[in-house]
Design a protein around this motif. Structure first.
Motif, mmCIF file in Angstrom:
data_model
loop_
_atom_site.group_PDB
_atom_site.id
_atom_site.type_symbol
_atom_site.label_atom_id
_atom_site.label_comp_id
_atom_site.label_asym_id
_atom_site.label_seq_id
_atom_site.Cartn_x
_atom_site.Cartn_y
_atom_site.Cartn_z
ATOM 1 N N ASP A 258 7.720 -16.784 -18.167
ATOM 2 C CA ASP A 258 7.121 -17.889 -17.418
ATOM 3 C C ASP A 258 5.670 -17.572 -17.085
ATOM 4 O O ASP A 258 5.375 -16.585 -16.413
ATOM 5 N N HIS B 28 9.011 -25.153 -12.407
ATOM 6 C CA HIS B 28 9.581 -24.494 -11.222
ATOM 7 C C HIS B 28 9.008 -25.161 -9.965
ATOM 8 O O HIS B 28 9.741 -25.442 -9.017
ATOM 9 N N LEU C 159 5.724 -17.525 -5.534
ATOM 10 C CA LEU C 159 7.069 -17.436 -6.123
ATOM 11 C C LEU C 159 7.028 -16.963 -7.575
ATOM 12 O O LEU C 159 8.069 -16.764 -8.189
ATOM 13 N N GLY D 63 7.222 -14.818 -10.659
ATOM 14 C CA GLY D 63 7.874 -13.542 -10.934
ATOM 15 C C GLY D 63 9.008 -13.220 -9.979
ATOM 16 O O GLY D 63 9.669 -12.191 -10.109
ATOM 17 N N VAL D 64 9.233 -14.103 -9.015
ATOM 18 C CA VAL D 64 10.245 -13.870 -7.971
ATOM 19 C C VAL D 64 11.564 -14.534 -8.389
ATOM 20 O O VAL D 64 11.556 -15.645 -8.918
ATOM 21 N N ARG E 140 15.300 -16.406 -8.436
ATOM 22 C CA ARG E 140 15.709 -17.701 -7.871
ATOM 23 C C ARG E 140 16.199 -17.538 -6.437
ATOM 24 O O ARG E 140 15.820 -18.294 -5.546
ATOM 25 N N SER F 248 13.341 -16.752 -4.122
ATOM 26 C CA SER F 248 12.469 -17.929 -3.973
ATOM 27 C C SER F 248 13.029 -18.858 -2.898
ATOM 28 O O SER F 248 12.289 -19.320 -2.021
ATOM 29 N N ALA G 239 12.268 -12.400 -15.289
ATOM 30 C CA ALA G 239 13.193 -12.542 -14.158
ATOM 31 C C ALA G 239 14.107 -13.755 -14.320
ATOM 32 O O ALA G 239 15.068 -13.922 -13.574
ATOM 33 N N SER G 240 13.801 -14.607 -15.289
ATOM 34 C CA SER G 240 14.533 -15.879 -15.397
ATOM 35 C C SER G 240 15.898 -15.716 -16.049
ATOM 36 O O SER G 240 16.037 -15.024 -17.054
ATOM 37 N N LYS G 241 16.871 -16.423 -15.482
ATOM 38 C CA LYS G 241 18.194 -16.465 -16.107
ATOM 39 C C LYS G 241 18.243 -17.521 -17.213
ATOM 40 O O LYS G 241 19.235 -17.645 -17.911
ATOM 41 N N ASN G 242 17.166 -18.286 -17.340
ATOM 42 C CA ASN G 242 17.102 -19.323 -18.371
ATOM 43 C C ASN G 242 16.279 -18.884 -19.580
ATOM 44 O O ASN G 242 15.956 -19.702 -20.440
#
Ligand code: BG6
Ligand code: MG
Length: 230
Positions: free
Chosen positions: A11, A21, A44, A46-47, A49, A52, A115-118
């Protein structure tokens, strides 16, 4: 030719999903009576979910039951996914594909450290999944950036020593994670924000093939904050 490990954040580095986001968090925050600005959104980056939503609740002085918290996390992600579902290759940030192709041509190892789960579904959407040898995302880590875990797992999967890895990041937490991992940190974005990085570029259009070649041939070292004539 040396083989290095190049680890990309997703991201804000590969795609500009920060805007999605932002829209999803703003809708959610406003729905519970909390204001949410673009300045707060910066914090937020790099932070995770969970963290955040915790921060948004802190800013709005709100407390929620665990059930409500989980429900809101689900709502935010559902909303975010409606944007993601419409993504295509046109949303890849400028010259990302050029750099990936240079690295592939030079037989370098490439991983994602996000860091994203997507992350996997986004890479698939923009048709870049096949360019990555390893994917480390929010589903694989127990400690969020600035902890170096995400990048250290990436190095391990690539079978490259951390000191031979290079991280591209747009967040302060991500640059700190790369530095702690003993990797070369390259900030993509605003130099005032990313000043802890070894090297900083506004975007990938500023990253020359010569710069990449110098990294591969060890002419560029971490913390060597001289300006590169590229
Ligand atoms: C990071 C983004 O890459 O991933 C954050 O910079 C985001 O803004 C985090 O909160 C988690 O993403 P996701 O897709 O799992 O909600
Ligand atoms: Mg990022």
């Amino acid at each position: 030719m040396h083989k290095k490990g190049f680890i990309f954040d997703l991201d804000g580095v590969i795609v500009d999903t920060a805007k999605y986001h932002f829209l999803a968090w703003k809708k959610l925050a406003n729905s519970i009576g909390v204001d949410f600005s673009e300045v707060q959104n910066e914090q937020l980056k790099g932070v995770s979910r969970v963290r955040s939503l915790e921060k948004i609740l802190e800013w709005g002085n709100k407390t929620l039951s665990e059930d409500e918290f989980m429900k809101l996390m689900g709502l935010k992600n559902d909303d975010y996914l409606t944007y993601i579902n419409n993504m295509d290759e046109s949303e890849i940030l400028p010259d990302v594909t050029r750099i990936l192709n240079i690295l592939i041509e030079k037989k370098q190892a490439i991983a994602l450290g996000s860091a994203s789960k997507n992350a996997t579904s986004i890479l698939r959407k923009v048709n870049l999944l096949s360019k990555f040898e390893a994917i480390v995302d929010g589903n694989d880590v127990s400690k969020a950036k600035p902890d170096p875990e995400v990048f250290l797992i990436g190095a391990k999967l690539l079978n490259i020593m951390p000191e031979n890895c290079i991280v591209f990041e747009d967040s302060v937490a991500g640059i700190q994670a790369a530095n702690t991992a003993n990797m070369i940190s390259i900030g993509i974005g605003d130099e005032k924000v990313l000043h802890e990085a070894d090297y900083i570029f506004k975007d990938f259009t500023e990253v020359s093939q010569v710069f990449i070649e110098h990294i591969i041939s060890n002419k560029i070292q971490p913390k060597n904050k001289i300006s590169i004539n590229n």
